[in-house]
Design a protein around this motif. Structure first.
Motif, PDB file in Angstrom:
ATOM      1  N   UNK A 133      -8.740  16.537   8.605  1.00 45.50           N
ATOM      2  CA  UNK A 133      -8.414  15.172   8.195  1.00 45.50           C
ATOM      3  C   UNK A 133      -7.519  14.494   9.235  1.00 45.50           C
ATOM      4  N   UNK A 134      -8.008  13.355   9.723  1.00 42.87           N
ATOM      5  CA  UNK A 134      -7.277  12.602  10.733  1.00 42.87           C
ATOM      6  C   UNK A 134      -6.869  11.270  10.117  1.00 42.87           C
ATOM      7  N   UNK A 135      -5.580  11.001  10.118  1.00 42.90           N
ATOM      8  CA  UNK A 135      -5.085   9.766   9.512  1.00 42.90           C
ATOM      9  C   UNK A 135      -5.372   8.591  10.436  1.00 42.90           C
ATOM     10  N   UNK A 136      -6.022   7.585   9.891  1.00 43.37           N
ATOM     11  CA  UNK A 136      -6.324   6.381  10.660  1.00 43.37           C
ATOM     12  C   UNK A 136      -5.081   5.503  10.737  1.00 43.37           C
ATOM     13  N   UNK A 137      -4.550   5.359  11.927  1.00 37.98           N
ATOM     14  CA  UNK A 137      -3.364   4.513  12.118  1.00 37.98           C
ATOM     15  C   UNK A 137      -3.852   3.081  12.272  1.00 37.98           C
ATOM     16  N   UNK A 138      -3.992   2.372  11.145  1.00 42.41           N
ATOM     17  CA  UNK A 138      -4.558   1.018  11.190  1.00 42.41           C
ATOM     18  C   UNK A 138      -3.475  -0.035  11.430  1.00 42.41           C
ATOM     19  N   UNK A 139      -3.934  -1.285  11.581  1.00 41.64           N
ATOM     20  CA  UNK A 139      -3.008  -2.380  11.890  1.00 41.64           C
ATOM     21  C   UNK A 139      -1.996  -2.601  10.773  1.00 41.64           C
ATOM     22  N   UNK A 140      -2.424  -2.368   9.526  1.00 41.40           N
ATOM     23  CA  UNK A 140      -1.510  -2.560   8.401  1.00 41.40           C
ATOM     24  C   UNK A 140      -0.345  -1.570   8.476  1.00 41.40           C
ATOM     25  N   UNK A 141      -0.651  -0.301   8.795  1.00 35.85           N
ATOM     26  CA  UNK A 141       0.396   0.709   8.900  1.00 35.85           C
ATOM     27  C   UNK A 141       1.351   0.377  10.054  1.00 35.85           C
ATOM     28  N   UNK A 142       0.773  -0.049  11.165  1.00 35.18           N
ATOM     29  CA  UNK A 142       1.620  -0.413  12.309  1.00 35.18           C
ATOM     30  C   UNK A 142       2.486  -1.609  11.959  1.00 35.18           C
ATOM     31  N   UNK A 143       1.899  -2.584  11.240  1.00 34.33           N
ATOM     32  CA  UNK A 143       2.660  -3.767  10.839  1.00 34.33           C
ATOM     33  C   UNK A 143       3.847  -3.414   9.957  1.00 34.33           C
ATOM     34  N   UNK A 144       3.617  -2.488   9.023  1.00 38.47           N
ATOM     35  CA  UNK A 144       4.720  -2.063   8.144  1.00 38.47           C
ATOM     36  C   UNK A 144       5.814  -1.363   8.937  1.00 38.47           C
ATOM     37  N   UNK A 145       5.409  -0.584   9.952  1.00 37.12           N
ATOM     38  CA  UNK A 145       6.402   0.109  10.765  1.00 37.12           C
ATOM     39  C   UNK A 145       7.185  -0.888  11.613  1.00 37.12           C
ATOM     40  N   UNK A 146       6.493  -1.908  12.128  1.00 38.08           N
ATOM     41  CA  UNK A 146       7.184  -2.961  12.886  1.00 38.08           C
ATOM     42  C   UNK A 146       8.224  -3.632  11.996  1.00 38.08           C
ATOM     43  N   UNK A 147       7.831  -3.971  10.770  1.00 35.33           N
ATOM     44  CA  UNK A 147       8.758  -4.617   9.826  1.00 35.33           C
ATOM     45  C   UNK A 147       9.936  -3.703   9.521  1.00 35.33           C
ATOM     46  N   UNK A 148       9.678  -2.413   9.410  1.00 37.26           N
ATOM     47  CA  UNK A 148      10.755  -1.460   9.136  1.00 37.26           C
ATOM     48  C   UNK A 148      11.761  -1.440  10.283  1.00 37.26           C
ATOM     49  N   UNK A 149      11.262  -1.458  11.533  1.00 35.10           N
ATOM     50  CA  UNK A 149      12.170  -1.479  12.683  1.00 35.10           C
ATOM     51  C   UNK A 149      12.947  -2.797  12.738  1.00 35.10           C
ATOM     52  N   UNK A 150      12.275  -3.884  12.411  1.00 38.48           N
ATOM     53  CA  UNK A 150      12.970  -5.174  12.409  1.00 38.48           C
ATOM     54  C   UNK A 150      14.087  -5.184  11.356  1.00 38.48           C
ATOM     55  N   UNK A 151      13.808  -4.554  10.224  1.00 42.20           N
ATOM     56  CA  UNK A 151      14.834  -4.478   9.175  1.00 42.20           C
ATOM     57  C   UNK A 151      15.967  -3.540   9.590  1.00 42.20           C
ATOM     58  N   UNK A 152      15.605  -2.365  10.145  1.00 43.38           N
ATOM     59  CA  UNK A 152      16.626  -1.381  10.533  1.00 43.38           C
ATOM     60  C   UNK A 152      17.585  -1.926  11.589  1.00 43.38           C
ATOM     61  N   UNK A 153      17.053  -2.707  12.507  1.00 38.23           N
ATOM     62  CA  UNK A 153      17.879  -3.223  13.602  1.00 38.23           C
ATOM     63  C   UNK A 153      18.266  -4.686  13.391  1.00 38.23           C
ATOM     64  N   UNK A 154      18.170  -5.125  12.131  1.00 39.77           N
ATOM     65  CA  UNK A 154      18.534  -6.504  11.812  1.00 39.77           C
ATOM     66  C   UNK A 154      20.035  -6.704  11.756  1.00 39.77           C
ATOM     67  N   UNK A 155      20.441  -7.929  11.413  1.00 31.15           N
ATOM     68  CA  UNK A 155      21.871  -8.282  11.354  1.00 31.15           C
ATOM     69  C   UNK A 155      22.221  -8.771   9.956  1.00 31.15           C
TER      70      UNK A 155
END
Length: 451
Positions: A133-155
């Motif tokens: 089983x290979x997990x498909x790293x789709x755009x939605x998953x990447x988008x959520x990770x981008x949002x998570x980084x934006x939140x983690x490094x927010x002010x």
């Protein structure tokens, strides 16, 4: 000394140790001399007690101790030198063991039952198919990770009016007839977030409210049924909450709003290190690589789980010395009972079969785990732990030192060794069989472990 093995059948044997006086006499004499040097007895100076008296006092004790040492040492040397693959530990034989009398005997014979691991032979080919089983790293998953980084490094910014997700700080005071109640509850620097207020009407009182304004609200309505939350908010005992039903004032002194980090070079550098990526596209591709790296060990683990049935089938029927194994399980853990062992034995044997199969494949195919493999695995564990907190650009020396600390714990070290071995085994198996690769979403993959 003579040590020999008598095979009872393919699953068990008896190791016999024949000890004569010449095997232990010098050791006993040496030990008694040591006792004599330390012995203190009225009427004699230290170290001057007659050897006859020392032998009378300590002779049997020393004899038993030295013979036990000889038996243990030679028993395990024989097993190791003859490469006997035994299961559990040797057990004193209950049928051929002769009675021993240390007072009258000079020669001794000891017999131990040993359970022997079955021989295993497994042949694999590309005709054998195993799902991977290979997990498909789709755009939605990447988008959520981008949002998570934006939140983690927010002010966190101070603002003048309240929105639903803001953190509101102020002074809370209990009211009576619209005025502060004499002797009533007062909480300075109380904190709430409107998004967690359950009652929509009470929540609406805060939305749009200005800093330094005063809100009149009812905590009992706002957090209906949540006694623990009300008690924590008003700094009272949980038992007192049922008696608090009136209004309170909330004088807003501070409003804090979280602002996500901008998707720019500053964020790229914080996540992956300075200059590692220089565009949004590179940033997302790097996230894709990091997510794929995180899922690979889990995919390999699932692959091994699915390969288990195939390997057990290929190994064929394996026989075990049930009576000996049950005896060993009983003495190995004082909490075990005969009834408990009888109940759990089928599961224990199934796990033992698979463990022996894995050990056989590792040994037969030279899948050795070196120190470098262990250190590398520990660094990946460390990297994954840092990644959980959004720290992807951890310096190599920090990872190395963190990995060293991880490996100081013996239990953790053994777990990492076991996982490193399984990683090598999974890599080898993937080359031997046909992979039935299946692309799945992260949710679908996680559900596979619930089945």
């Amino acid at each position: 000394m003579n040590v020999s093995l008598k095979n009872i059948d393919a699953t068990k044997g008896i190791v016999k140790l024949e000890i004569v006086k010449a095997d232990y006499a010098d050791k006993v004499e040496k030990s008694l001399r040591s006792f004599r040097q330390k012995a203190e007895m009225p009427g004699f100076r230290k170290g001057m007690v007659p050897m006859g008296m020392v032998k009378k006092m300590y002779g049997k004790h020393v004899l038993v101790e030295e013979i036990n040492k000889l038996v243990s040492e030679n028993l395990y040397n024989y097993i190791r030198e003859n490469k006997l693959n035994i299961l559990g530990e040797p057990l004193p034989n209950e049928t051929e063991q002769k009675e021993i009398n240390f007072d009258t005997q000079e020669d001794f014979e000891f017999c131990f039952d040993v359970a022997l691991a079955p021989e295993i032979k497994i042949e694999l080919s590309k005709n054998d198919k195993v799902p991977y089983y290979q997990v498909n790293i789709d755009d939605e998953m990447i988008g959520k990770q981008v949002e998570a980084y934006q939140a983690n490094f927010g002010t966190y910014d101070q603002v003048e009016d309240v929105e639903e997700k803001d953190l509101v700080k102020g002074t809370v005071a209990e009211l009576e007839n619209g005025s502060p109640k004499e002797g009533g509850i007062v909480v300075e620097e109380a904190v709430l977030m409107p998004m967690y207020i359950k009652d929509e009407a009470e929540k609406a009182k805060f939305i749009g409210a200005k800093k330094n304004s005063v809100i009149v609200f009812n905590p009992n309505k706002a957090y209906e049924g949540a006694e623990a939350e009300i008690a924590s908010f008003l700094k009272v005992n949980k038992e007192a909450v049922s008696g608090i039903t009136g209004d309170f004032s909330f004088e807003i002194t501070e409003v804090t709003r979280h602002k996500n980090a901008e998707l720019n070079q500053e964020l790229f550098d914080k996540v992956f290190g300075e200059g590692v990526v220089t565009s949004e596209e590179e940033f997302k591709n790097k996230i894709r690589e990091a997510l794929a790296e995180q899922f690979t060990p889990q995919s390999d683990f699932k692959f091994l789980v699915d390969a288990r049935d195939l390997l057990v089938q290929k190994a064929g029927e394996l026989s075990f010395a049930e009576d000996l194994l049950k005896r060993w399980l009983l003495v190995a853990n004082e909490k075990n009972t005969k009834e408990k062992i009888d109940e759990e034995y089928p599961r224990i044997i199934e796990d033992l079969k698979y463990q022996l199969i894995k050990e056989n494949l590792v040994k037969e195919n030279g899948l050795k785990v070196e120190d470098a493999d262990i250190e590398g695995f520990a660094k990946r564990v460390a990297k994954a732990q840092f990644a959980q907190y959004g720290m992807l650009s951890v310096p190599e020396d920090v990872l190395a030192n963190y990995a060293k600390d991880i490996l100081k714990n013996k239990q953790t070290l053994q777990n990492i060794i076991d996982r490193a071995v399984e990683e090598k085994l999974a890599g080898w198996l993937k080359e031997q069989v046909e992979l039935d690769t299946k692309e799945v979403t992260a949710d679908e993959f996680n559900k596979l472990f619930e089945e």
